[in-house]
Write a protein that holds these residues in place. Structure first.
Motif, PDB file in Angstrom:
ATOM      1  N   UNK A 137       0.367  -1.029   0.214  1.00 58.02           N
ATOM      2  CA  UNK A 137       0.612  -0.021  -0.158  1.00 58.02           C
ATOM      3  C   UNK A 137       0.866   1.293   0.346  1.00 58.02           C
ATOM      4  N   UNK A 138       2.437   1.174   0.843  1.00 55.69           N
ATOM      5  CA  UNK A 138       2.648   2.582   0.783  1.00 55.69           C
ATOM      6  C   UNK A 138       3.336   2.756  -0.325  1.00 55.69           C
ATOM      7  N   UNK A 139       3.951   1.412  -1.408  1.00 55.25           N
ATOM      8  CA  UNK A 139       4.498   1.912  -2.952  1.00 55.25           C
ATOM      9  C   UNK A 139       3.551   2.480  -3.511  1.00 55.25           C
ATOM     10  N   UNK A 140       2.395   1.972  -3.761  1.00 53.93           N
ATOM     11  CA  UNK A 140       1.315   2.322  -4.206  1.00 53.93           C
ATOM     12  C   UNK A 140       0.924   3.972  -4.433  1.00 53.93           C
ATOM     13  N   UNK A 141       0.697   4.282  -2.937  1.00 55.53           N
ATOM     14  CA  UNK A 141       0.393   5.699  -2.761  1.00 55.53           C
ATOM     15  C   UNK A 141       1.551   6.449  -2.844  1.00 55.53           C
ATOM     16  N   UNK A 151       3.312   5.434  -5.625  1.00 54.47           N
ATOM     17  CA  UNK A 151       3.152   5.664  -7.147  1.00 54.47           C
ATOM     18  C   UNK A 151       1.991   6.622  -7.582  1.00 54.47           C
ATOM     19  N   UNK A 152       0.724   7.021  -7.167  1.00 52.17           N
ATOM     20  CA  UNK A 152      -0.762   7.581  -6.781  1.00 52.17           C
ATOM     21  C   UNK A 152       0.240   8.686  -7.176  1.00 52.17           C
ATOM     22  N   UNK A 153       1.264   9.350  -6.447  1.00 52.11           N
ATOM     23  CA  UNK A 153       1.151  10.320  -5.547  1.00 52.11           C
ATOM     24  C   UNK A 153       2.645  11.202  -6.929  1.00 52.11           C
ATOM     25  N   UNK A 154       3.103   9.999  -7.660  1.00 47.82           N
ATOM     26  CA  UNK A 154       4.238  10.479  -8.123  1.00 47.82           C
ATOM     27  C   UNK A 154       3.036  10.901  -9.404  1.00 47.82           C
ATOM     28  N   UNK A 191       8.053   4.562   4.861  1.00 49.56           N
ATOM     29  CA  UNK A 191       8.424   5.500   4.310  1.00 49.56           C
ATOM     30  C   UNK A 191       9.881   5.601   2.812  1.00 49.56           C
ATOM     31  N   UNK A 192      10.879   4.751   2.994  1.00 51.02           N
ATOM     32  CA  UNK A 192      11.461   3.482   1.893  1.00 51.02           C
ATOM     33  C   UNK A 192      10.836   3.805   1.159  1.00 51.02           C
ATOM     34  N   UNK A 193       9.517   3.192   1.561  1.00 49.07           N
ATOM     35  CA  UNK A 193       8.488   1.581   0.156  1.00 49.07           C
ATOM     36  C   UNK A 193       8.223   3.342  -0.549  1.00 49.07           C
ATOM     37  N   UNK A 194       7.220   4.230   0.365  1.00 50.53           N
ATOM     38  CA  UNK A 194       6.535   5.387  -0.059  1.00 50.53           C
ATOM     39  C   UNK A 194       7.489   5.641  -1.308  1.00 50.53           C
ATOM     40  N   UNK A 236       9.139   5.343  -9.001  1.00 52.98           N
ATOM     41  CA  UNK A 236       8.966   3.603 -10.238  1.00 52.98           C
ATOM     42  C   UNK A 236       7.923   4.324 -10.751  1.00 52.98           C
ATOM     43  N   UNK A 237       7.378   5.658 -11.120  1.00 56.23           N
ATOM     44  CA  UNK A 237       6.829   6.348 -12.004  1.00 56.23           C
ATOM     45  C   UNK A 237       7.600   6.044 -13.269  1.00 56.23           C
TER      46      UNK A 237
END
Length: 386
Positions: free
Chosen positions: A14-18, A20-23, A261-264, A270-271
């Motif tokens: 979820x943190x990683x996807x969040x 990605x969405x922000x980017x 935080x690191x995964x976020x 990743x974008x």
């Protein structure tokens, strides 16, 4: 993230996807070029490093010194060199050197999963614990110096690498001296705190001990921030071996928060895209290298222990943060390491399931005819003043 493993995995995804969405929603193309980004990534790395070194038992180190030396040399440096060599031969890019080092460590989650009594023997669990505790700080240090070499081979100079590095031997010596100075200052502070009444059995009153404990916690925070600012990870790793104020569950929660935080941040970067071919090879090379280096480290153990140790490669917090740190000097690192982490962890999960099934179907006396390793008597662990 302290609950079920599935809940932890969901939180990380979820943190990683969040991120990605922000980017996708904003323009963050120059995120990794800002000084604040490198400072944040370095701070996350420092927090993870403190959490790792606090798990190292000095009594266990003294009792299993030969295992420690194997874990630091063969288990980390040799494995990193093998992975980096495969990547360099495949792509002929100096950046491949740092990609190999970034995934060379074992994630503590793998240790926790394989340290169940029904899976491995006490000696195997001890080896795995020592290996995982030492490989994080050593991997960080090797990554820093490999990045300097890679930048120099690229012709970009090593002065922009993380830490106090330059392209002259004197710069390396200055960086080493700065790290040792930080460790020395931490040692003096810890000695002063214990002399003032922080140590166990001290005649100091409860209020004095509480004040000293909070002072030690504040000083540890200062050490972490200063080490992150100057990228003095060797000095922080040494300090973490003895500077251990009582923190209770704070260390575990801080490490888990750093992982999120690191995964976020990983999702933010990743974008730019992922590199499947390079990431797949990196993941397979890491697993194969771990299989090779596990042979001398697990020598003399029962067959079941050797199998679990051989398939113990798994990546997490350290690999993610190292990718973030390296992205600034080696664009595309995040896109490669993210794929490699998925490959490595998937292979680890599948191998663990198959090994569990094999162990369940194997009679208890299957290894009765094999020579058994001499059982090491349990050592008394010196509890640090946490």
């Amino acid at each position: 993230m302290a609950g079920h493993p599935l809940a932890r995995t969901a939180a990380v995804v979820g943190a990683g996807l969040a991120g990605l969405l922000v980017a996708w929603a904003g323009d963050l193309d120059r995120l990794d070029s800002s000084p604040a980004y490198l400072l944040l990534a370095s701070t996350l790395l420092a927090v993870g490093l403190v959490g790792s070194t606090r798990d190292v038992s000095l009594a266990e180190v003294r009792a299993h010194l030969s295992t420690v030396l194997l874990a630091v040399t063969v288990g980390v440096i040799a494995k990193a060199a093998l992975i980096a060599g495969v990547m360099f031969l495949a792509f002929h890019d100096p950046a491949a050197l740092v990609l190999g080092v970034a995934v060379a460590q074992i994630d503590p989650l793998a240790v926790a999963a394989m340290s169940r009594p029904d899976r491995t023997s006490p000696r195997a669990r001890s080896i795995l614990s020592i290996w995982a505790s030492f490989d994080d700080p050593v991997t960080v240090l090797v990554t820093v110096y490999f990045s300097a070499v890679a930048l120099d081979l690229r012709g970009g100079g090593s002065g922009s690498a993380p830490g106090l590095l330059g392209d002259r031997p004197v710069d390396l010596l200055l960086g080493l001296g700065a790290n040792l100075a930080l460790a020395a200052v931490a040692g003096l502070l810890w000695w002063a705190l214990r002399a003032a009444g922080l140590r166990e059995g001290s005649p100091a009153g409860p209020r004095t001990r509480a004040t000293l404990r909070w002072t030690a916690v504040a000083l540890l925070v200062v050490l972490v921030l200063f080490a992150a600012w100057q990228f003095l990870m060797l000095g922080l790793a040494i300090a973490g071996l003895f500077f251990r104020p009582r923190l209770g569950p704070v260390v575990g929660r801080s490490t888990q928060a750093a992982y999120l935080v690191a995964t976020f941040l990983l999702g933010l970067l990743l974008v730019r895209g992922v590199h499947v071919r390079e990431g797949l090879l990196l993941g397979l090379a890491a697993v194969a290298a771990h299989l090779l280096v596990s042979l001398p480290i697990s020598r003399g153990l029962p067959a079941a222990d050797r199998r679990y140790l051989a398939w113990g490669q798994q990546n997490g917090l350290t690999a993610v943060i190292l990718a973030l740190v390296l992205e600034r000097n080696f664009p595309g690192t995040v896109g490669v390491v993210a794929v490699a982490i998925i490959v490595i962890n998937s292979i680890h999960a599948l191998a663990t399931v198959l090994l569990d099934r094999r162990s369940a179907a194997t009679p208890p006396d299957v290894d009765a005819g094999l020579p058994r390793a001499r059982e090491v008597p349990p050592t008394r662990t010196l509890e640090p003043d946490r």
